[in-house]
Design a protein around this motif. Structure first.
Motif, PDB file in Angstrom:
ATOM      1  N   GLY A 220      52.451 -12.016  -0.649  1.00 52.82           N
ATOM      2  CA  GLY A 220      51.663 -11.013  -1.421  1.00 52.82           C
ATOM      3  C   GLY A 220      50.740 -11.472  -2.473  1.00 52.82           C
ATOM      4  O   GLY A 220      49.714 -11.079  -2.825  1.00 52.82           O
ATOM      5  N   ASP A 221      51.150 -12.858  -3.077  1.00 47.81           N
ATOM      6  CA  ASP A 221      49.988 -13.546  -3.748  1.00 47.81           C
ATOM      7  C   ASP A 221      48.815 -13.738  -3.209  1.00 47.81           C
ATOM      8  O   ASP A 221      47.730 -13.277  -3.401  1.00 47.81           O
ATOM      9  CB  ASP A 221      50.579 -14.917  -4.314  1.00 47.81           C
ATOM     10  N   VAL A 222      48.673 -14.352  -1.791  1.00 51.60           N
ATOM     11  CA  VAL A 222      47.615 -14.540  -0.969  1.00 51.60           C
ATOM     12  C   VAL A 222      46.789 -13.166  -0.679  1.00 51.60           C
ATOM     13  O   VAL A 222      45.746 -13.128  -0.994  1.00 51.60           O
ATOM     14  CB  VAL A 222      47.996 -15.093   0.258  1.00 51.60           C
ATOM     15  N   ARG A 223      47.581 -12.080  -0.482  1.00 56.16           N
ATOM     16  CA  ARG A 223      46.838 -10.643  -0.055  1.00 56.16           C
ATOM     17  C   ARG A 223      46.113 -10.414  -1.529  1.00 56.16           C
ATOM     18  O   ARG A 223      45.098  -9.993  -1.375  1.00 56.16           O
ATOM     19  CB  ARG A 223      47.840  -9.700   0.351  1.00 56.16           C
ATOM     20  N   ARG A 224      46.889 -10.475  -2.549  1.00 57.71           N
ATOM     21  CA  ARG A 224      46.279 -10.047  -3.724  1.00 57.71           C
ATOM     22  C   ARG A 224      44.901 -10.787  -4.250  1.00 57.71           C
ATOM     23  O   ARG A 224      44.057 -10.283  -4.530  1.00 57.71           O
ATOM     24  CB  ARG A 224      47.256 -10.051  -4.878  1.00 57.71           C
ATOM     25  N   ALA A 225      45.140 -12.056  -3.957  1.00 58.47           N
ATOM     26  CA  ALA A 225      43.902 -13.020  -4.126  1.00 58.47           C
ATOM     27  C   ALA A 225      42.860 -12.551  -3.197  1.00 58.47           C
ATOM     28  O   ALA A 225      41.509 -12.382  -3.648  1.00 58.47           O
ATOM     29  CB  ALA A 225      44.247 -14.406  -3.970  1.00 58.47           C
ATOM     30  N   ALA A 228      41.289  -9.268  -4.277  1.00 56.74           N
ATOM     31  CA  ALA A 228      40.551  -9.683  -5.667  1.00 56.74           C
ATOM     32  C   ALA A 228      38.895 -10.164  -5.181  1.00 56.74           C
ATOM     33  O   ALA A 228      38.214 -10.120  -6.122  1.00 56.74           O
ATOM     34  CB  ALA A 228      41.043 -10.317  -6.731  1.00 56.74           C
ATOM     35  N   GLY A 229      38.807 -10.622  -4.096  1.00 60.32           N
ATOM     36  CA  GLY A 229      37.386 -10.985  -3.474  1.00 60.32           C
ATOM     37  C   GLY A 229      37.335 -12.385  -3.889  1.00 60.32           C
ATOM     38  O   GLY A 229      36.068 -12.963  -4.043  1.00 60.32           O
ATOM     39  N   TYR A 287      36.188 -18.987  -5.796  1.00 54.13           N
ATOM     40  CA  TYR A 287      34.601 -18.408  -6.053  1.00 54.13           C
ATOM     41  C   TYR A 287      34.965 -16.486  -6.032  1.00 54.13           C
ATOM     42  O   TYR A 287      35.523 -16.200  -5.033  1.00 54.13           O
ATOM     43  CB  TYR A 287      33.655 -18.588  -5.090  1.00 54.13           C
ATOM     44  N   LYS A 288      34.173 -15.974  -6.842  1.00 49.92           N
ATOM     45  CA  LYS A 288      34.216 -14.572  -6.761  1.00 49.92           C
ATOM     46  C   LYS A 288      32.536 -13.971  -6.788  1.00 49.92           C
ATOM     47  O   LYS A 288      31.997 -14.478  -8.127  1.00 49.92           O
ATOM     48  CB  LYS A 288      34.886 -13.795  -7.715  1.00 49.92           C
ATOM     49  N   GLY A 318      40.716 -10.597 -13.710  1.00 53.19           N
ATOM     50  CA  GLY A 318      41.678  -9.742 -14.206  1.00 53.19           C
ATOM     51  C   GLY A 318      42.973 -10.769 -14.456  1.00 53.19           C
ATOM     52  O   GLY A 318      43.085 -11.800 -14.042  1.00 53.19           O
ATOM     53  N   GLU A 319      44.181  -9.969 -15.192  1.00 55.56           N
ATOM     54  CA  GLU A 319      45.207 -10.722 -15.518  1.00 55.56           C
ATOM     55  C   GLU A 319      46.180 -10.856 -14.364  1.00 55.56           C
ATOM     56  O   GLU A 319      46.972 -11.795 -14.594  1.00 55.56           O
ATOM     57  CB  GLU A 319      45.786  -9.974 -16.708  1.00 55.56           C
ATOM     58  N   ARG A 320      46.259  -9.993 -13.408  1.00 55.75           N
ATOM     59  CA  ARG A 320      47.197  -9.988 -12.236  1.00 55.75           C
ATOM     60  C   ARG A 320      46.701 -10.020 -10.940  1.00 55.75           C
ATOM     61  O   ARG A 320      46.949  -9.435 -10.038  1.00 55.75           O
ATOM     62  CB  ARG A 320      47.987  -8.901 -12.742  1.00 55.75           C
ATOM     63  N   SER A 321      45.747 -11.078 -10.773  1.00 49.41           N
ATOM     64  CA  SER A 321      45.078 -10.981  -9.490  1.00 49.41           C
ATOM     65  C   SER A 321      45.997 -11.727  -8.227  1.00 49.41           C
ATOM     66  O   SER A 321      45.384 -11.616  -7.223  1.00 49.41           O
ATOM     67  CB  SER A 321      43.687 -11.677  -9.719  1.00 49.41           C
TER      68      SER A 321
END
Length: 420
Positions: A220-225, A228-229, A287-288, A318-321
């Motif tokens: 899930g961490d990887v998916r959220r990152a 987040a782009g 990078y974003k 963001g705080e929870r990316s």
């Protein structure tokens, strides 16, 4: 003639003449933060501290080093002995990974002033958050002999307080705590540092061996990152130089957010020195939209990897990316498995979140010894209360709580860490 070689211990010394290559060969199992390369850089970026190291030699090439620094005036809170008694700095800064303080206790400590505490001898690496002896030989009495020599020499030199803030529970370190206690110190719980043993054959095997919930969190961490782009790349060694200032800037933003104090110049100086010495330093860059918004710097020393500095532009991500975990935990562990390393040492900060992703905790102890025997009972009581409050904040009964709790723990949010 038989018998063991004689151990010669000297206090108040400068650092031994050893470069990074010498550390790899001669201080093989010691943390990079305890070696001369890191400590020489520390002494350059902290010119107000006075080196006062204790060295033990036995035979040719056998060395033990306990770093020490004299602080003559109140320093930043992480190096300030009174904060470990529950004192709150007027600036509002909190000791790294700190718990909430008691205003009445803080006022009692403040009423003593600075005279009972300064000059202070801080044992360990002040910018490495580690109090430990770096050594390449061992005797059952080594730690005790070092402390027996150090304590009277320090008090004779005018030291009012000896503080050993961050003693990790590793082989041999119980003897260091016991020796300090025998000399009159008091010791208490400080917190946890986290590590990951790489016991699986590869990253895929590592994930498969984790309990389902931990495996799901990592994915899930990887998916959220990704959502987040943020894209992650890695640069090594001298290729890090163009990014050093931005790494320091982002790291200090992260530490400021979590109440810990460190200046960009500290990180620039030490990171640059490691690169100059040819240390195996890696930087993970996030990078974003073309902007560098997240960084994590790791150091490889022999068979272990040490993630050290992490920083984030929270306004951009963001705080929870999820980028904290993708950058600080997942990417270094993947690479460590690919290189056949044995352990990833994550250090302190964000303990509960790390435990929920498969890390193992190691308890860290603080010891303090005042030169004035009349003040020691009260200081011991304050230190014990400080340790109890941190123990509650960290979950008290269990070093690795099954579920995250809403606790008064500063610097422990799931997307951050302060002294890692």
């Amino acid at each position: 003639m038989g018998g063991s070689p004689r151990v010669v211990i000297s206090t108040g010394q400068a650092l031994p003449d050893m470069d990074w290559t010498g550390e790899l060969a001669g201080l093989t199992d010691s943390w990079p933060y305890l070696g001369p390369t890191w400590l020489r850089a520390t002494e350059k970026v902290l010119p107000d501290v006075q080196p006062w190291h204790t060295l033990a030699h036995r035979a040719r090439g056998e060395l033990a080093l306990l770093p020490g620094y004299i602080l003559t005036t109140p320093p930043v809170v992480d190096h300030e002995p009174r904060t470990y008694l529950g004192w709150q700095a007027p600036s509002g800064e909190e000791v790294c990974c700190g718990a909430e303080t008691d205003a009445a206790r803080s006022a009692e400590v403040d009423a003593l002033g600075t005279e009972p505490f300064f000059p202070t001898l801080l044992l360990g690496s002040p910018l490495g958050y580690r109090t430990e002896v770096a050594y390449n030989f061992w005797t059952p009495t080594l730690m005790g002999s070092i402390v027996d020599k150090l304590v009277p020499a320090a008090f004779e030199a005018g030291i009012r307080c000896i503080i050993a803030p961050w003693i990790p529970s590793r082989r041999g370190n119980d003897a260091l705590v016991d020796a300090l206690d025998a000399a009159g110190a008091s010791s208490t719980f400080w917190g946890y540092e986290d590590f990951m043993s790489l016991d699986a054959p590869n990253w895929e095997g590592h994930l498969a061996a984790l309990p389902l919930k931990k495996r799901q969190r990592i994915k899930g961490d990887v998916r959220r990152a990704e959502a987040a782009g943020v894209t992650i790349e890695r640069v090594d060694g001298t290729d890090i130089r163009p990014y050093v200032d931005r790494i320091a800037e982002l790291t200090c933003l992260n530490r400021e957010k979590n109440g810990a104090g460190e200046e960009p110049a500290h990180i620039v100086g030490i990171l640059s020195a490691l690169i100059d010495e040819g240390a195996d330093v890696r930087a993970y860059l996030g990078y974003k939209d073309g902007a560098l918004v997240a960084t994590c710097v790791t150091i490889r020393k022999n068979h272990r990897l040490f993630p050290k500095w992490a920083g984030f532009d929270y306004a951009a991500i963001g705080e929870r990316s999820g980028i904290y975990f993708a950058l600080v935990l997942d990417a270094p562990v993947r690479d460590a498995y690919a290189e056949g390393l044995r352990t990833v040492e994550f250090g302190a900060g964000a303990h509960q979140a790390k435990a929920l992703r498969g890390c193992t905790p190691r308890e860290v102890t603080t010891s303090m010894l005042l030169s004035d025997p009349a003040l020691r009972p009260q200081a011991s009581a304050w230190l014990d209360a400080f340790g109890n409050s941190r123990s509650v904040a960290f979950g008290a009964a269990s070093p690795a709580p099954a579920q995250p709790a809403n606790l008064p723990l500063l610097g422990g949010s799931g997307d951050s860490g302060c002294c890692g």
